[in-house]
Write a protein that holds these residues in place. Structure first.
Motif, short mmCIF file in Angstrom:
data_model
loop_
_atom_site.label_atom_id
_atom_site.label_comp_id
_atom_site.label_asym_id
_atom_site.label_seq_id
_atom_site.Cartn_x
_atom_site.Cartn_y
_atom_site.Cartn_z
N ALA A 111 -9.39 0.92 13.68
CA ALA A 111 -8.13 1.81 13.33
C ALA A 111 -8.09 3.15 12.42
N VAL A 112 -9.37 3.69 11.53
CA VAL A 112 -9.68 4.62 10.84
C VAL A 112 -8.74 5.70 11.68
N GLY A 113 -9.26 6.11 12.98
CA GLY A 113 -8.84 7.53 13.52
C GLY A 113 -6.63 7.40 13.66
N VAL A 114 -6.37 6.69 14.14
CA VAL A 114 -5.13 6.66 13.91
C VAL A 114 -4.34 6.21 13.40
N PHE A 115 -4.57 5.61 12.15
CA PHE A 115 -4.68 5.98 10.56
C PHE A 115 -4.75 7.62 10.56
N ILE A 116 -5.40 8.62 10.28
CA ILE A 116 -5.70 9.33 10.37
C ILE A 116 -4.67 10.65 11.30
N GLU A 117 -4.67 10.71 12.63
CA GLU A 117 -3.76 11.28 13.42
C GLU A 117 -2.43 10.53 12.89
N SER A 118 -1.80 9.44 12.29
CA SER A 118 -0.57 9.21 11.83
C SER A 118 -0.27 10.46 10.57
N VAL A 119 -0.78 9.92 9.76
CA VAL A 119 -0.51 10.39 8.59
C VAL A 119 -0.44 12.43 8.82
N GLY A 120 -1.34 12.94 9.96
CA GLY A 120 -1.46 14.27 10.34
C GLY A 120 0.22 14.47 10.93
N ASP A 121 0.16 13.71 11.72
CA ASP A 121 1.73 13.66 12.45
C ASP A 121 3.00 13.29 11.65
N ASN A 122 3.02 12.73 10.88
CA ASN A 122 3.90 12.17 9.94
C ASN A 122 3.79 10.71 8.86
N GLU A 123 3.42 12.29 8.07
CA GLU A 123 2.97 10.77 6.90
C GLU A 123 4.42 10.52 5.67
N ARG A 124 5.18 10.67 6.43
CA ARG A 124 6.33 10.15 6.06
C ARG A 124 6.08 8.91 6.34
N ALA A 125 7.26 9.00 8.13
CA ALA A 125 6.39 7.55 8.34
C ALA A 125 5.18 7.12 8.57
N SER A 126 4.33 7.46 8.07
CA SER A 126 3.13 6.61 7.80
C SER A 126 3.02 5.89 6.97
N ARG A 127 3.55 6.39 5.59
CA ARG A 127 3.86 5.64 4.65
C ARG A 127 4.74 4.50 4.51
N PHE A 128 5.44 4.62 5.47
CA PHE A 128 6.85 3.70 5.74
C PHE A 128 6.16 2.63 6.59
N ALA A 129 5.53 3.21 7.29
CA ALA A 129 4.11 2.08 8.32
C ALA A 129 3.31 1.33 7.35
N GLY A 130 3.38 1.23 5.85
CA GLY A 130 2.49 0.83 5.64
C GLY A 130 1.18 1.22 5.85
N ILE A 131 1.14 2.79 5.87
CA ILE A 131 -0.14 3.16 5.30
C ILE A 131 -0.86 4.07 4.80
N SER A 132 -1.79 3.69 3.81
CA SER A 132 -1.70 4.45 2.17
C SER A 132 -2.54 5.64 2.80
N THR A 133 -1.38 6.56 2.35
CA THR A 133 -2.05 8.07 3.25
C THR A 133 -2.61 8.78 2.22
N ARG A 134 -2.55 8.53 1.16
CA ARG A 134 -3.33 8.84 -0.63
C ARG A 134 -4.67 8.40 0.01
N LYS A 135 -4.67 7.40 0.27
CA LYS A 135 -6.42 6.97 0.93
C LYS A 135 -7.14 6.93 2.01
N VAL A 136 -6.32 7.50 2.51
CA VAL A 136 -6.24 8.31 4.09
C VAL A 136 -7.09 9.65 3.41
N LYS A 137 -6.55 10.11 2.67
CA LYS A 137 -6.66 12.06 2.57
C LYS A 137 -7.88 11.92 1.50
N LEU A 138 -8.21 10.35 1.05
CA LEU A 138 -9.14 10.77 -0.53
C LEU A 138 -10.34 10.67 0.34
N MET A 139 -10.17 9.63 1.79
CA MET A 139 -11.13 9.47 2.46
C MET A 139 -12.03 10.10 3.29
N VAL A 140 -11.19 11.07 4.06
CA VAL A 140 -11.46 12.48 4.33
C VAL A 140 -12.12 13.57 3.84
#
Length: 334
Positions: A193-222
């Protein structure tokens, strides 16, 4: 027509078309460009050199792709390369009893930490990626100079030299490194699911947060992964010249990496990305650079045709631009 439309709308098609045109040009004007010979059981030739020299940009592009896919950018990768090279050269000179495997681990841990610091500055402190990584670009170069005390460390360490100059299955070992990194990255981003999380953050970070994705951790990882890839590229580049030149090592290579990612079809605004496209983009840029040298173009001028080709490929990837071209052609034929 449908097949043609699919080809024209596929972002990966244009860097491949660019490569084909470059190869065709070199087939006509570049005498010996495609000549490959076997010497001492290894393959040698201009194409092999392009693969070997382009491996560093390919490695940087793999990490940069994920960063750009989140809507960020990493300007520090060239300086991080210098940190890896300085640590590697220092350890093999000052600690000869240390196993080379441990040398690699220490260097890559250091560069990954630098990448993670970039991630913290961007995702937790809230700095713009451009500003955060620009600060790190200067800081990391200073760290590299501090490690070597401003000296150029040379070495003749057999294992270290093999890393960037050795061969495997008749081809440069650097190709094996790129393939391993590409396959690992593709597996992680396309089979989990990592690839989906990355694309989701890039497409719409705010929506990703509402969907439960830890956008900070995704950015930290990349950003950490980008530092890791830059570390490998730095060790390869240091091995190539058997020295750690902390002033020149990785200089301006962050630009080539960004160009490779954009030419490969990943948008600077984030979202969908292509690891394979970025590698093809890196190969295209290295082929273009080599072509310029082949034609005797001075190094200080090579950036101009490189920029022109990159602009053309990026324009052809734009749907709006293609539609305008088609409409102009239709009007002229009417």
């Amino acid at each position: 027509m449908r097949l043609v439309d699919k080809v024209l709308t596929n972002r990966l098609s244009w860097p491949i078309i660019g490569l084909i045109l470059l190869f065709a040009f070199n087939g006509i004007y570049g005498e010996g460009f495609f000549h490959i010979e076997v010497m001492n059981g290894y393959l040698y030739g201009t194409i092999i050199d392009i693969i070997n020299q382009g491996s560093k940009v390919m490695l940087l592009a793999i990490g940069m792709t994920l960063v750009i896919a989140t809507g960020g950018i990493d300007l520090s990768v060239g300086s991080i390369m210098a940190v890896a090279g300085s640590i590697g050269a220092l350890l093999v000179n000052e600690s000869p009893d240390l196993s080379f495997g441990l040398v690699i681990i220490i260097a890559l841990i250091a560069t990954t930490i630098i990448g993670l610091i970039n991630g913290v500055l961007v995702s937790y402190i809230g700095l713009q990626p451009f500003v955060a990584t620009l600060i790190m670009m200067v800081t990391a170069r200073g760290i590299a100079l501090l490690i070597t005390n401003g000296f150029i460390y040379t070495f003749e360490h057999e294992e270290f030299v093999f890393l960037g100059n050795g061969h495997f299955l008749m081809l440069p070992f650097t190709l094996t490194i790129v393939l391993i990194m590409a396959l690992i990255t593709l597996f992680i981003t396309r089979k989990t699911a990592v690839g989906v999380f990355i694309e989701s953050v890039g497409d719409n970070e705010r929506a990703s947060r509402f969907a439960g994705i830890s956008t900070r951790k995704v950015k930290l990882m990349v950003y950490g992964f980008s530092g890791f890839c830059a570390g490998i590229a730095g060790l390869v580049a240091t091995s190539n010249i058997k020295a750690a030149d902390t002033i020149k090592l990785g200089e301006a290579m962050e630009l080539d990496a960004i160009f490779a990612v954009v030419v490969g079809g990943t948008s600077l605004t984030g979202g969908k990305f292509s690891i394979i496209g970025s590698i093809i983009g890196a190969f295209l840029i290295q082929t273009l650079t080599t072509t310029m040298y082949f034609l005797g173009v001075p190094p200080e001028i090579t950036t101009v045709p490189k920029a022109i080709v990159i602009i053309l490929v990026c324009l052809m990837q734009s749907e709006k631009f293609r539609k305008k071209v088609v409409s102009v052609v239709k009007r002229s034929n009417a």
